[in-house]
Design a protein around this motif. Sequence first.
Motif, PDB file in Angstrom:
ATOM      1  N   PRO A 196       0.946  -1.248  -0.244  1.00 56.08           N
ATOM      2  CA  PRO A 196      -0.001  -0.082  -0.301  1.00 56.08           C
ATOM      3  C   PRO A 196       1.320   1.660  -0.206  1.00 56.08           C
ATOM      4  O   PRO A 196       0.621   2.704  -0.625  1.00 56.08           O
ATOM      5  N   GLU A 197       2.224   0.891   0.357  1.00 56.46           N
ATOM      6  CA  GLU A 197       3.670   2.899   0.363  1.00 56.46           C
ATOM      7  C   GLU A 197       4.478   1.786  -0.008  1.00 56.46           C
ATOM      8  O   GLU A 197       4.603   0.806  -0.047  1.00 56.46           O
ATOM      9  N   HIS A 198       5.142   2.971  -0.340  1.00 53.00           N
ATOM     10  CA  HIS A 198       6.318   2.597  -0.098  1.00 53.00           C
ATOM     11  C   HIS A 198       7.465   2.037   0.576  1.00 53.00           C
ATOM     12  O   HIS A 198       6.944   3.075   1.849  1.00 53.00           O
ATOM     13  N   VAL A 199       8.084   1.118   0.685  1.00 53.06           N
ATOM     14  CA  VAL A 199       8.947   0.997   1.761  1.00 53.06           C
ATOM     15  C   VAL A 199      10.293   1.154   1.532  1.00 53.06           C
ATOM     16  O   VAL A 199      10.583  -0.226   0.252  1.00 53.06           O
ATOM     17  N   PHE A 200      11.561   1.508   1.759  1.00 53.56           N
ATOM     18  CA  PHE A 200      13.116   1.452   1.897  1.00 53.56           C
ATOM     19  C   PHE A 200      12.812   0.167   3.333  1.00 53.56           C
ATOM     20  O   PHE A 200      13.012   0.504   4.033  1.00 53.56           O
ATOM     21  N   SER A 201      13.433  -0.821   2.981  1.00 48.98           N
ATOM     22  CA  SER A 201      13.704  -1.996   3.578  1.00 48.98           C
ATOM     23  C   SER A 201      15.785  -2.581   3.406  1.00 48.98           C
ATOM     24  O   SER A 201      15.869  -2.451   2.324  1.00 48.98           O
ATOM     25  N   TYR A 202      15.828  -2.439   4.406  1.00 47.65           N
ATOM     26  CA  TYR A 202      17.601  -2.734   4.677  1.00 47.65           C
ATOM     27  C   TYR A 202      17.458  -4.695   5.505  1.00 47.65           C
ATOM     28  O   TYR A 202      17.102  -4.883   6.284  1.00 47.65           O
ATOM     29  N   GLN A 203      18.865  -5.249   4.317  1.00 49.39           N
ATOM     30  CA  GLN A 203      18.863  -6.402   5.176  1.00 49.39           C
ATOM     31  C   GLN A 203      19.468  -6.702   5.629  1.00 49.39           C
ATOM     32  O   GLN A 203      20.844  -6.814   5.023  1.00 49.39           O
ATOM     33  N   ILE A 204      19.363  -7.032   7.071  1.00 49.91           N
ATOM     34  CA  ILE A 204      20.155  -7.066   8.038  1.00 49.91           C
ATOM     35  C   ILE A 204      20.860  -8.402   8.759  1.00 49.91           C
ATOM     36  O   ILE A 204      21.856  -8.927   8.498  1.00 49.91           O
ATOM     37  N   SER A 205      20.573  -9.164   8.378  1.00 51.67           N
ATOM     38  CA  SER A 205      20.594 -10.971   8.351  1.00 51.67           C
ATOM     39  C   SER A 205      19.962 -12.293   7.688  1.00 51.67           C
ATOM     40  O   SER A 205      18.555 -11.315   7.866  1.00 51.67           O
ATOM     41  N   GLY A 206      19.684 -13.089   6.889  1.00 56.52           N
ATOM     42  CA  GLY A 206      19.531 -14.147   6.384  1.00 56.52           C
ATOM     43  C   GLY A 206      18.598 -13.068   4.706  1.00 56.52           C
ATOM     44  O   GLY A 206      19.882 -12.160   4.477  1.00 56.52           O
ATOM     45  N   GLU A 207      18.254 -13.994   4.441  1.00 60.58           N
ATOM     46  CA  GLU A 207      17.600 -13.981   2.950  1.00 60.58           C
ATOM     47  C   GLU A 207      15.835 -13.726   2.981  1.00 60.58           C
ATOM     48  O   GLU A 207      15.164 -13.904   3.340  1.00 60.58           O
ATOM     49  N   MET A 208      15.723 -12.506   1.848  1.00 56.52           N
ATOM     50  CA  MET A 208      14.219 -12.192   1.459  1.00 56.52           C
ATOM     51  C   MET A 208      14.359 -12.310  -0.115  1.00 56.52           C
ATOM     52  O   MET A 208      15.025 -11.527  -0.875  1.00 56.52           O
ATOM     53  N   ILE A 209      13.199 -13.173  -0.422  1.00 61.18           N
ATOM     54  CA  ILE A 209      13.827 -13.971  -1.795  1.00 61.18           C
ATOM     55  C   ILE A 209      11.986 -12.803  -2.230  1.00 61.18           C
ATOM     56  O   ILE A 209      10.923 -12.951  -1.472  1.00 61.18           O
ATOM     57  N   SER A 210      11.683 -12.271  -3.533  1.00 65.33           N
ATOM     58  CA  SER A 210      10.590 -11.303  -3.545  1.00 65.33           C
ATOM     59  C   SER A 210      10.516 -11.058  -5.039  1.00 65.33           C
ATOM     60  O   SER A 210      11.122 -11.707  -5.862  1.00 65.33           O
ATOM     61  N   SER A 211       9.759 -11.391  -5.311  1.00 61.59           N
ATOM     62  CA  SER A 211       8.377 -11.825  -6.293  1.00 61.59           C
ATOM     63  C   SER A 211       7.556 -11.080  -6.889  1.00 61.59           C
ATOM     64  O   SER A 211       6.086 -11.525  -6.474  1.00 61.59           O
ATOM     65  N   ASP A 212       7.450 -10.360  -7.727  1.00 65.26           N
ATOM     66  CA  ASP A 212       5.663  -9.859  -9.103  1.00 65.26           C
ATOM     67  C   ASP A 212       5.835 -10.067  -9.890  1.00 65.26           C
ATOM     68  O   ASP A 212       6.207 -11.639 -10.020  1.00 65.26           O
ATOM     69  N   SER A 213       4.925 -10.255 -10.808  1.00 65.82           N
ATOM     70  CA  SER A 213       4.255 -11.230 -11.969  1.00 65.82           C
ATOM     71  C   SER A 213       5.565 -10.809 -13.233  1.00 65.82           C
ATOM     72  O   SER A 213       5.686 -12.041 -13.921  1.00 65.82           O
ATOM     73  N   ARG A 214       6.731 -10.398 -13.020  1.00 67.24           N
ATOM     74  CA  ARG A 214       7.412 -10.266 -14.002  1.00 67.24           C
ATOM     75  C   ARG A 214       9.303 -10.396 -13.348  1.00 67.24           C
ATOM     76  O   ARG A 214       9.470 -11.536 -14.583  1.00 67.24           O
ATOM     77  N   LYS A 215       9.498 -10.470 -12.142  1.00 70.04           N
ATOM     78  CA  LYS A 215      11.179 -11.455 -11.584  1.00 70.04           C
ATOM     79  C   LYS A 215      10.744 -11.648 -10.782  1.00 70.04           C
ATOM     80  O   LYS A 215       9.440 -11.254  -9.493  1.00 70.04           O
ATOM     81  N   THR A 216      12.063 -12.019 -10.197  1.00 67.95           N
ATOM     82  CA  THR A 216      12.048 -12.562  -8.374  1.00 67.95           C
ATOM     83  C   THR A 216      13.045 -12.403  -8.541  1.00 67.95           C
ATOM     84  O   THR A 216      14.400 -11.678  -8.768  1.00 67.95           O
TER      85      THR A 216
END
Length: 270
Positions: free
Chosen positions: A29-49
């Motif tokens: 719902p809003e723009h989000v500015f994120s920082y990955q401290i540890s671990g992994e985040m796998i994100s996917s939209d309808s176009r890319k992963t």
Amino acid sequence: MSSSKTHTRPKILYSCYFARSREGEHFIPEHVFSYQISGEMISSDSRKTYVFKAGDFRISKRNHLAKFLKIPPEGGEFKAISLFLDQEILREVSQEYKIKIDRKPQEDAIIPLNTHPLYKSFMDSLLSYLEVEQENNEVLFNLKIKEAIHLLLKVNPELKDILFDFNEPGKIDLEAFMNKNFHFNVHLNRFAYLTGRSLATFKRDFQKVFQETPGHWLLNKRLQEAYYLIKEKGKAPSEVYLNVGFEDLSHFSFSFKKKFGIVPSSLFSK
């Protein structure tokens, strides 16, 4: 055995997970500015992963659909900090500095950002703020959000066309959109909004295009996709039900058996 803890704030979110975790609804719902401290985040939209590792930064764009899988490191914790850049504060910055967009932003839901020392020092400074009760420090946290916005514009000025695009989704091709995004777990009002329609208009247009209700169509479409992934791609039902938009494995298995006459696990074992 999974466990997790999340410290939720109105504008800043610190997440810590001890086991794999998926988000619920897939609407941003809003723009989000994120920082990955540890671990992994796998994100996917309808176009890319996208795969984000410790030390990575990203922008998740508002009014988009995306899936997020949080993976802690072996024997450790998934940790991330996210700032929600809400429209009110962005409009204040836009008006104060007379910022206007030059072109239509790209369609991707997730924007990876190059690592920068200014980003790192800013995110490190936020850790101490997370111990403060944000409800009583609205002005303080609004200042931190504004600081983040100015920092993003300094390091990545091209983000201007994303952050200050205040346009709402316009009316688009309903059939093409739904066939591309049916596997996202969102409510009908989200689908309606993203296709530029009221909920009533969305349902009416949907009936004209697909000759059935959105709920019935989504269920059948997701089950058909699940059947294909299990039968033809050898995917496990425990993995498939999340990928096609179901929240609960037992509900998925019940619906699958009702439609195809067999439980998904028996199809997977063949």
